[in-house]
Design an enzyme around this catalytic site. Structure first.
Site: not given
Length: 204
Positions: A64, A85-87, A122
């Site tokens: 992602n 970013a992807d959390t 990420g």
């Protein structure tokens, strides 16, 4: 230090401002994957070398983040570093996304009560034709919560736009008994990891 941020998250913007970087928000067009199964399918379709070492929940947030970076509208700002970013929140390999409604938020918080879980972010960084993708993991432990505490927290509205239905930087800090790893990562952006990525790509 100017940096492009492919995210509308006010928390990520605030974290970058905290270290005196000036984020310029850019829009990104990318359909996120939600499960490891979706991520594995997309991974095999695009066959991207930066994703080769990731699997399971790590692959979800790595893919992602990479997709958001690749789908960003950079315009004339090609020379600036681009960050995406992807959390996600995971428990026993299960991914908890943002709650659909108040009942969903209650189920998530009841599920997390008294348990350890992992927050994974990420992070993708593009700079002058080079790119990196990393995943940072923080272990978080919730104290045991009463139904009344959960209901009162949901009533504040804070859980509704956050993975796992809580925000550690707000009232959600009262739910947390302890963490192991990066606090910034739980907020939504692991600053130390981003700093190291910037150094690696020569952006600092």
């Amino acid at each position: 230090m100017n940096i492009l941020l492919a995210s509308s998250s006010p928390r990520r913007k605030e974290l970058l401002l905290q270290i005196h970087w000036e984020p310029r928000i850019v829009k990104s067009h990318f359909n996120e994957v939600k499960t490891p199964e979706e991520a594995e399918k997309r991974k095999s379709e695009i066959n991207h070398p930066l994703l080769s070492s990731f699997a399971g929940p790590d692959l979800v947030c790595a893919l992602n983040a990479l997709g958001k970076a690749e789908g960003a509208d950079r315009g004339e700002k090609e020379e600036l570093p681009l960050l995406a970013a992807d959390t996600i929140v995971t428990v026993d390999g299960k991914i908890l996304g943002k709650p659909k409604d108040r009942d969903d938020a209650f189920r998530m918080l009841r599920f997390l009560s008294g348990r350890d879980h992992f927050v994974k972010t990420g992070t993708a960084l593009f700079y002058r034709g080079r790119s990196l993708v990393t995943v940072t993991t923080t272990e978080v432990r919730f104290r045991s919560l009463t139904d009344r505490e959960i209901e009162d927290y949901i009533a504040t509205g804070e859980p509704m736009d956050k993975a796992g239905a809580y925000g550690i930087q707000g009232l959600g800090t009262l739910l947390v008994e302890g963490i192991r790893g990066s606090y910034d990562n739980v907020v939504g952006l692991p600053l130390t990891a981003v700093y190291e990525m910037m150094k690696t790509l020569g952006a600092l």
